[in-house]
Write an enzyme that holds these catalytic residues in place. Structure first.
Site, PDB file in Angstrom:
ATOM      1  N   ARG A 189      22.820 -24.255 128.643  1.00 30.97           N
ATOM      2  CA  ARG A 189      21.394 -23.988 128.854  1.00 30.97           C
ATOM      3  C   ARG A 189      20.995 -24.150 130.322  1.00 30.97           C
ATOM      4  NH1 ARG A 189      16.824 -27.179 125.417  1.00 30.97           N
ATOM      5  NH2 ARG A 189      17.477 -29.033 126.529  1.00 30.97           N
ATOM      6  N   ARG A 215      19.267 -29.281 133.026  1.00 33.69           N
ATOM      7  CA  ARG A 215      18.518 -30.522 132.841  1.00 33.69           C
ATOM      8  C   ARG A 215      19.444 -31.722 132.951  1.00 33.69           C
ATOM      9  NH1 ARG A 215      14.748 -30.026 127.535  1.00 33.69           N
ATOM     10  NH2 ARG A 215      15.683 -32.068 127.213  1.00 33.69           N
ATOM     11  N   ARG A 261       8.854 -37.264 116.701  1.00 31.08           N
ATOM     12  CA  ARG A 261      10.280 -37.580 116.793  1.00 31.08           C
ATOM     13  C   ARG A 261      10.636 -38.753 115.874  1.00 31.08           C
ATOM     14  NH1 ARG A 261      11.676 -34.248 121.221  1.00 31.08           N
ATOM     15  NH2 ARG A 261      13.564 -34.894 122.220  1.00 31.08           N
TER      16      ARG A 261
HETATM   17  P1  AMP Z   1      13.006 -32.571 124.843  1.00 27.90           P
HETATM   18  O1  AMP Z   1      12.567 -31.822 126.049  1.00 27.90           O
HETATM   19  O2  AMP Z   1      12.110 -32.370 123.653  1.00 27.90           O
HETATM   20  O3  AMP Z   1      14.475 -32.334 124.512  1.00 27.90           O
HETATM   21  O4  AMP Z   1      12.888 -34.118 125.207  1.00 27.90           O
HETATM   22  C1  AMP Z   1      13.629 -34.685 126.263  1.00 27.90           C
HETATM   23  C2  AMP Z   1      13.546 -36.203 126.201  1.00 27.90           C
HETATM   24  O5  AMP Z   1      12.175 -36.613 126.357  1.00 27.90           O
HETATM   25  C3  AMP Z   1      13.994 -36.848 124.899  1.00 27.90           C
HETATM   26  O6  AMP Z   1      15.412 -37.028 124.839  1.00 27.90           O
HETATM   27  C4  AMP Z   1      13.245 -38.173 124.958  1.00 27.90           C
HETATM   28  O7  AMP Z   1      13.830 -39.058 125.890  1.00 27.90           O
HETATM   29  C5  AMP Z   1      11.902 -37.742 125.548  1.00 27.90           C
HETATM   30  N1  AMP Z   1      10.943 -37.312 124.486  1.00 27.90           N
HETATM   31  C6  AMP Z   1      10.442 -36.065 124.290  1.00 27.90           C
HETATM   32  N2  AMP Z   1       9.582 -36.039 123.260  1.00 27.90           N
HETATM   33  C7  AMP Z   1       9.550 -37.310 122.780  1.00 27.90           C
HETATM   34  C8  AMP Z   1       8.868 -37.931 121.706  1.00 27.90           C
HETATM   35  N3  AMP Z   1       8.054 -37.246 120.891  1.00 27.90           N
HETATM   36  N4  AMP Z   1       9.064 -39.265 121.518  1.00 27.90           N
HETATM   37  C9  AMP Z   1       9.875 -39.986 122.331  1.00 27.90           C
HETATM   38  N5  AMP Z   1      10.566 -39.454 123.349  1.00 27.90           N
HETATM   39  C10 AMP Z   1      10.415 -38.132 123.584  1.00 27.90           C
END
Ligand code: AMP
Length: 213
Positions: free
Chosen positions: A124, A157, A89
């Site tokens: 979603r 979510r 990220r």
């Molecule tokens: P996602 O399910 O990929 O949309 O991630 C949901 C949330 O988890 C993000 O908005 C971040 O708060 C956290 N998150 C997920 N992956 C990462 C990552 N690689 N680095 C930092 N925070 C993360």
């Protein structure tokens, strides 16, 4: 060991496509968002520390995410390869991932505009049991509120609300988009593929199959 890295804004379809890649190619989907959500639901020390950050749409600290990822990669269900969904990220995470061994790495950038992702995220639904993703506009469950795969309850979510979505997109532009330049600079031209992710789930997957075949 093959490593497929899916890049793209929140709502670009990384989770849905990672699922489909896992089904067809057998590579394991690794979603750092799911790893963090598991900690939050289990109310572990890490979970309690990161809950508010996640709910605001900010990035969780690199140290925590990298530790969760390294622990996940130690499990022995990852044999032929894995798919990175939601990692890296930022540039630091990309550099860290490059230090983790892989025989072959394919980077797929799912490109889509902001209006499309906002609509997708607002409609979603995610299965609270198995994580399968549905969409009230384009990929509706057969029975309202229930997962087609496992019958689990479908939920929205906590971070799929308009205010948090806008923050996640801002964070994406500031911190995650530079990761694309990282892979281009690193000389990944041969294995860097940009895909039009504004299309339907099936049409996007056909493009991915073209890359992975
Ligand atoms: P996602 O399910 O990929 O949309 O991630 C949901 C949330 O988890 C993000 O908005 C971040 O708060 C956290 N998150 C997920 N992956 C990462 C990552 N690689 N680095 C930092 N925070 C993360």
């Amino acid at each position: 060991m093959v490593r497929v890295i899916l890049l793209g804004a929140p709502g670009a379809g990384k989770g849905t496509q990672a699922n489909a890649i896992e089904d067809k190619y057998g590579y394991k989907q690794i979603s750092t968002g799911d790893l963090i959500r598991t900690e939050v639901s289990a109310k572990t020390e890490i979970g309690l520390k990161v809950k508010a950050i996640m709910e605001k749409g900010e990035l969780v600290s690199n140290d925590i995410v990298i530790e969760l990822l390294k622990n996940r990669l130690k499990q022995d269900d990852i044999v032929g390869g894995y798919i990175m969904d939601g990692f890296p990220r930022n540039r630091h995470q990309a550099e860290e991932l490059s230090r983790m061994e892989a025989d072959h790495e394919v980077v797929i950038y799912l490109e889509v505009n902001e209006d499309v992702v906002i609509q997708r995220l607002l409609s979603r639904l995610t299965c609270s049991v198995c994580g399968t993703i549905f969409n009230l506009l384009s990929d509706t469950p057969k029975q309202a509120g229930k997962c087609d795969e496992c019958g689990g309850a479908l939920i929205q979510r906590a971070d799929d609300n308009e205010e948090t979505i806008r923050n996640r997109i801002r964070v994406y532009k500031e911190q995650t988009q530079p990761v694309i330049d990282y892979y281009l600079e690193k000389g990944h031209e041969g294995s860097f593929h940009q895909i039009d992710a504004s299309k339907s789930v099936d049409e996007i997957f056909v493009q991915i199959e073209g890359v992975l075949c």
